[in-house]
Design a protein around this motif. Structure first.
Motif, PDB file in Angstrom:
ATOM      1  N   ALA A 173      -1.985  -5.393  -8.631  1.00 56.06           N
ATOM      2  CA  ALA A 173      -2.270  -6.105  -9.867  1.00 56.06           C
ATOM      3  C   ALA A 173      -3.718  -6.557  -9.891  1.00 56.06           C
ATOM      4  CB  ALA A 173      -1.343  -7.305  -9.980  1.00 56.06           C
ATOM      5  N   CYS A 194       4.851 -14.769  -8.065  1.00 57.35           N
ATOM      6  CA  CYS A 194       4.521 -13.764  -7.043  1.00 57.35           C
ATOM      7  C   CYS A 194       5.272 -14.041  -5.744  1.00 57.35           C
ATOM      8  CB  CYS A 194       3.021 -13.741  -6.771  1.00 57.35           C
ATOM      9  SG  CYS A 194       2.635 -12.593  -5.436  1.00 57.35           S
ATOM     10  N   PRO A 195       6.112 -13.094  -5.307  1.00 59.77           N
ATOM     11  CA  PRO A 195       6.896 -13.339  -4.086  1.00 59.77           C
ATOM     12  C   PRO A 195       6.057 -13.291  -2.816  1.00 59.77           C
ATOM     13  CG  PRO A 195       7.593 -11.292  -5.209  1.00 59.77           C
ATOM     14  CD  PRO A 195       6.411 -11.810  -5.944  1.00 59.77           C
ATOM     15  N   TYR A 196       4.835 -12.822  -2.909  1.00 57.58           N
ATOM     16  CA  TYR A 196       4.018 -12.655  -1.693  1.00 57.58           C
ATOM     17  C   TYR A 196       2.868 -13.643  -1.622  1.00 57.58           C
ATOM     18  CZ  TYR A 196       6.717  -8.459  -1.589  1.00 57.58           C
ATOM     19  OH  TYR A 196       7.777  -7.601  -1.578  1.00 57.58           O
ATOM     20  N   ALA A 221       0.387 -13.660  -3.429  1.00 54.20           N
ATOM     21  CA  ALA A 221      -0.777 -12.778  -3.480  1.00 54.20           C
ATOM     22  C   ALA A 221      -1.761 -13.193  -4.569  1.00 54.20           C
ATOM     23  CB  ALA A 221      -0.336 -11.339  -3.702  1.00 54.20           C
ATOM     24  N   ILE A 222      -1.439 -14.233  -5.316  1.00 52.45           N
ATOM     25  CA  ILE A 222      -2.356 -14.661  -6.373  1.00 52.45           C
ATOM     26  C   ILE A 222      -2.842 -16.066  -6.049  1.00 52.45           C
ATOM     27  CG2 ILE A 222      -2.699 -14.893  -8.849  1.00 52.45           C
ATOM     28  CD1 ILE A 222      -0.393 -13.117  -9.336  1.00 52.45           C
ATOM     29  N   CYS A 227      -1.085  -8.117  -2.200  1.00 48.21           N
ATOM     30  CA  CYS A 227      -0.237  -7.690  -3.320  1.00 48.21           C
ATOM     31  C   CYS A 227       0.561  -6.440  -2.942  1.00 48.21           C
ATOM     32  CB  CYS A 227      -1.120  -7.385  -4.530  1.00 48.21           C
ATOM     33  SG  CYS A 227      -0.220  -6.631  -5.891  1.00 48.21           S
ATOM     34  N   GLN A 228       1.841  -6.467  -3.228  1.00 44.98           N
ATOM     35  CA  GLN A 228       2.710  -5.330  -2.919  1.00 44.98           C
ATOM     36  C   GLN A 228       2.996  -4.472  -4.151  1.00 44.98           C
ATOM     37  OE1 GLN A 228       3.895  -4.645   0.456  1.00 44.98           O
ATOM     38  NE2 GLN A 228       2.040  -5.879   0.462  1.00 44.98           N
ATOM     39  N   GLY A 229       2.463  -4.867  -5.289  1.00 44.96           N
ATOM     40  CA  GLY A 229       2.587  -4.020  -6.467  1.00 44.96           C
ATOM     41  C   GLY A 229       3.930  -4.054  -7.163  1.00 44.96           C
ATOM     42  N   CYS A 230       4.580  -5.214  -7.153  1.00 43.49           N
ATOM     43  CA  CYS A 230       5.879  -5.284  -7.827  1.00 43.49           C
ATOM     44  C   CYS A 230       5.717  -5.411  -9.335  1.00 43.49           C
ATOM     45  CB  CYS A 230       6.700  -6.448  -7.298  1.00 43.49           C
ATOM     46  SG  CYS A 230       5.973  -8.062  -7.606  1.00 43.49           S
ATOM     47  N   GLY A 231       4.637  -6.043  -9.758  1.00 47.87           N
ATOM     48  CA  GLY A 231       4.409  -6.189 -11.187  1.00 47.87           C
ATOM     49  C   GLY A 231       5.115  -7.359 -11.833  1.00 47.87           C
ATOM     50  N   LEU A 232       5.696  -8.226 -11.011  1.00 50.66           N
ATOM     51  CA  LEU A 232       6.342  -9.416 -11.579  1.00 50.66           C
ATOM     52  C   LEU A 232       5.355 -10.230 -12.403  1.00 50.66           C
ATOM     53  CD1 LEU A 232       8.548 -11.038  -8.814  1.00 50.66           C
ATOM     54  CD2 LEU A 232       9.210 -10.184 -11.040  1.00 50.66           C
ATOM     55  N   CYS A 233       4.142 -10.355 -11.851  1.00 58.75           N
ATOM     56  CA  CYS A 233       3.118 -11.154 -12.529  1.00 58.75           C
ATOM     57  C   CYS A 233       2.779 -10.541 -13.875  1.00 58.75           C
ATOM     58  CB  CYS A 233       1.886 -11.242 -11.644  1.00 58.75           C
ATOM     59  SG  CYS A 233       1.323  -9.640 -11.057  1.00 58.75           S
ATOM     60  N   LEU A 247      -0.830  -4.166 -13.759  1.00 58.00           N
ATOM     61  CA  LEU A 247      -0.537  -3.507 -12.499  1.00 58.00           C
ATOM     62  C   LEU A 247      -1.073  -2.086 -12.589  1.00 58.00           C
ATOM     63  CD1 LEU A 247       1.008  -3.658  -9.794  1.00 58.00           C
ATOM     64  CD2 LEU A 247       3.000  -2.796 -11.008  1.00 58.00           C
TER      65      LEU A 247
END
Ligand code: SF4
Ligand code: SF4
Lengths: 660, 168
Positions: free
Chosen positions: A577, A594-596, A598-599, A618-624, A635
């Motif tokens: 993201a 963000c679960p990680y 990462a923001i 960032c793991q690239g889930c795109g939740l954000c 993302l």
């Protein structure tokens, strides 16, 4: 843009139910498509070369491969386009095999669907941008969860390879199921003689940190940089002081609780060392059985301990370990046969499990290796083995074959005849599955050399008659009912995932199947990896396995870790993201979802709060992206525009309307 | 399989890469036959799905939208599907306000090992959409009253009464 489309026949896998030539032709009509062709096997060497050639010849800057699932070959084709000079992210796949040719019967409809899936892929590709990875450091330590034979092998291989290893075991000692076995098939090796030295190696290896009586509580982070919180259960004995002398066990007045190591065929003391070869050889108190804990008085062990190691006030403690990879080797549990009412559901003392029998046969077991009936201590003269208890039975939710029961039953039948020469052994079986090296010869020896009588048929009913046990079933080969009166019945119980396996899978963010066995990345080509990078599997946590297979997979997982750690830095996935600061209003909703973590929050030069993505985390889930009310986070490779382009390719907006 | 052969409806599926897309692959590998109407958009996580994608698909004329992700508790990204679940549930309640029959929308959880469940899901949903028939086209409702009528129609039954498409 100049796009090339390659429609794969996959031999007849796609070609038989999709008109690949027509699909390629229709693809030529799509916007920006400069080249389209059908190909026999896109993934083969000539197939990949043809893609590269077309890229050069037609000046392509993007490629769509319509073939199998991207979960199968996306990396393959990314490498192929990269070799031809394109950015690896200028590739899209249309899944016309798993999602089309293999599930649809009608060729015309399939052809149409394949064409539309390609149109969607082309629409997405038109919005693709070249992406570039960044690099991050790898923490070259590995966590092994589970100290059974698979975990021990993985830990030793990693440690010998120079890695720092953290081995976490739930029980008081490592060794797992194998430590309880008497002999092993098909060589009749003494189990503890081959495992024992390995266990000692673990204890003495300078690169291995061993936590037993411990559990993994939380795992965060990502490949190369996991952080693991481990709970060390209170044992009420200070293990730094305990020498394993066993004096406390001798004196402990509470001696009535069933011994878990002996599968409940004997009792044990409230403070105990599980078995003589335990690693570490340290005592622990079971507070459920301890008089000091239950009644407040006693305290004998504390008084007799020569090193003052007993501490009734000890508390659980937690440690955090930073590692770069995790090997899950949590093994299996034995099926609980009390599910079978027709087999007595655990009510008859002389109907026991295979593992209980194993303990009875074991020279270091509760009877010193004498096979006796639990009810009256008599030596049984006729032992009946019942196979597939909790295996291959859909009615109790265990439709799978547990794999090793045929073999251990043959072993136990042979050993029975060895221990009690004037005994008889019967085996009720459904099929004999003995595919390993030397296995079929072994089951044959049981029948031919040891005279074990094999009866093909499922046992319908087991009941007590006087002091004997009657096993009634069908002999399906002879086509008749059979009844065998036995002194002892041994149920060959199957395997199921170890307790808590699904919870652990969720902590590790890996998948598990309906039963709770962990899912490998690919059943054939990725048997030790999972879909989460840096998390590997070994042994029966993935499905029932015998010792050779568990050891092999333990070594394989270790090899994967060493390959991973052979690099000092890893490339991060650039599908991450990013925040458009101009749009961001600083609400920090993205930070919350963000679960990680990462923001992070930063400020622009006017002091306004803005969000910022830490790319390597960032793991690239795109939740954000889906959360941001401003559309400020996108993302890469799955932007709003790209997904909407796919939607629009399939459902073009009504001409009268515009949503732009 | 009652989905009419030869006459497909536009059904879009948004599938998370890890569980449901894998489940759809498993169904394929196991050769579980399904109606052909569904087209899949792969997204990294069900939490990536902006409800607006779904609305947009409907406004563009999709006859049905199916969303599937990992089972709650079993998300590759730990909790993405919890966020998805809240959004999608809310969306379901809001669809009638946009004149969209909520029966045309469905979300579910299918894991990578559940090929048979995926086959069932696709078959049931496709059959349901075929029963509802093609979605009614939107024809320039402009005043708030128009929209209210559309919304009421959707809330009361399948589709919008005013604009009644074919197949009803
Ligand atoms: S959610 Fe969007 S607007 Fe809010 S802080 Fe994050 S990026 Fe900025
Ligand atoms: S995509 Fe967004 S929510 Fe997901 S890990 Fe990256 S920054 Fe966090």
């Amino acid at each position: 843009m100049r796009i090339g489309v390659f429609v794969c026949h996959c031999g007849s896998n796609i070609g038989a139910t999709v008109d690949c030539v027509a699909v390629a032709e229709s693809a030529r009509m799509l916007p920006d498509v400069a080249f389209a062709a059908d190909t026999m096997y896109a993934c083969s060497e000539p197939g990949q070369l043809a893609i590269a050639e077309a890229i050069h010849e037609h000046g392509l800057d993007g490629v769509v491969v319509a073939s199998c699932s991207p979960r199968m070959h996306e990396p393959t084709f990314r490498r192929a386009v990269e070799r031809a000079g394109l950015n690896r992210y200028m590739l899209e796949m249309a899944n016309i095999r798993e999602h089309v040719s293999w599930v649809g019967k009608n060729k015309a409809l399939n052809t149409n669907k394949a064409g539309e899936l390609i149109a969607m892929a082309v629409a997405k590709l038109r919005n693709d941008r070249p992406l570039h990875s960044s690099r991050f450091d790898v923490n070259k330590r590995v966590l092994v969860i589970g100290g059974g034979v698979a975990g021990i092998q993985a830990a030793l291989d990693c440690a010998d390879g120079g890695m720092q290893v953290v081995l976490v075991e739930r029980e008081q000692s490592i060794g797992g199921k194998m430590a309880k076995l008497d002999k092993t098939f098909p060589t009749i090796d003494c189990s503890s003689c081959i495992l024992g030295p390995r266990m000692v190696d673990v204890a003495l290896h300078p690169n291995i940190t061993l936590y037993t009586a411990s559990e993994v509580e939380d795992v965060s982070g990502y490949v190369g940089n996991f952080s693991v919180r481990i709970k060390r259960r209170a044992t009420y004995v200070d293990w730094d002081k305990c020498t394993g002398c066993g004096l406390c066990m001798e004196k402990c007045p509470s001696r009535k609780s069933p011994d878990p190591f002996n599968e409940g065929v004997s009792t044990t003391t409230a403070i105990n060392i599980p078995f003589p070869q335990a690693i570490p050889k340290k005592a622990a108190i079971d507070p459920e059985a301890c008089l000091k804990f239950q009644k407040g008085k006693c305290g004998i062990c504390a008084r007799v301990c020569p090193t003052n190691a007993v501490n009734y006030k000890q508390m659980d403690t937690w440690v955090t370990e930073e590692v770069g990879a995790v090997i899950a080797a949590t093994g299996y549990d034995l099926f609980d046969h009390t599910a079978y009412g027709e087999y007595g559901a655990g009510r008859y003392p002389d109907v026991i499990t295979s593992m209980q029998y194993e303990r009875l046969m074991n020279a270091s077991g509760p009877t010193g290796g004498h096979i006796v009936r639990p009810s009256d201590g008599r030596e049984p003269k006729r032992v009946v083995f019942v196979q597939c208890v909790g295996s291959r039975d859909p009615s109790i939710g265990r439709p799978y074959c547990s794999g090793f029961c045929c073999m251990y039953t043959a072993k136990q039948a042979i050993l029975t005849r060895d221990h009690i020469p004037d005994s008889e052994a019967y085996v009720f079986y459904m099929d004999i599955r003995s595919p390993g090296k030397g296995y079929d010869e072994f089951t044959r020896r049981a029948q031919e050399q040891y005279g074990v009588r094999y009866v093909r048929g499922r046992v319908a009913h087991i009941y007590e008659l006087g002091d004997r046990i009657v096993v009634r079933g069908a002999d399906t080969l002879a086509g008749e009912q059979v009844e065998v009166e036995a002194d002892l019945v041994v149920l060959a119980v199957g395997a199921e995932p170890s307790k808590g396996a699904p919870e652990l899978a969720e902590k590790l963010r890996i998948s598990y199947d309906t039963y709770g066995f962990f899912m490998e990345k690919h059943p054939k080509l990725g048997p030790v990896e999972t879909n989460t990078a840096g998390i590997l599997l070994a042994g029966s946590c993935q499905g029932p396995k015998d010792i050779p297979a568990s050891v092999a997979q333990g070594s394989a997982a270790a090899a994967k870790v060493m390959a991973l750690f052979s690099r000092d830095q890893l490339e991060s996935d650039p599908q991450v993201a990013s925040v458009n600061a101009a749009r961001c209003v600083g609400c920090m909703k993205c930070v919350q979802v963000c679960p990680y973590k990462a923001i992070s929050e930063t400020e622009d030069r006017f002091g306004n709060p803005k969000a910022q993505v830490i790319e390597t985390v960032c793991q690239g889930c795109g939740l954000c992206t889906a959360t941001c009310p401003q559309g400020a986070v996108q993302l890469s490779h799955f932007t709003d525009n790209q997904i909407l382009a796919e939607v629009t390719a399939l459902c073009p907006p009504f001409p009268a309307e515009s949503f732009e | 399989m009652s989905a009419v052969p030869g006459r497909e409806l536009r059904i879009i599926g948004f599938l998370c890469n890890w569980c449901s897309y894998g489940g759809a692959d498993t169904a394929g590998v196991s050769r579980f036959e399904q109606p052909t109407d569904l087209r899949v958009v792969r997204v990294p996580c069900s939490g990536r799905i902006d409800p607006l994608f779904i609305v947009r698909a409907f406004l563009n004329g999709a006859d049905g939208v199916l969303v599937s992700g990992c089972h709650p508790g079993d998300c590759h990204y730990s909790e993405g599907n919890y966020h998805a679940r809240r959004r999608l549930e809310l969306l379901k309640h809001l669809l009638p306000a946009a004149g969209i029959d909520p029966a045309r929308f469905h979300y579910t959880w299918v894991s990578a090992s559940e090929g048979a469940k995926w086959q069932q899901t696709v078959t049931d949903f496709t059959n349901r959409i075929h029963e509802l028939g093609p979605a009614p086209a939107f024809c320039g409702a402009s005043t708030p009253e128009d929209w209210a009528a559309v919304a009421l129609g959707a809330a009361n039954g399948p589709g919008c009464s005013d604009h009644g498409g074919d197949g009803k």
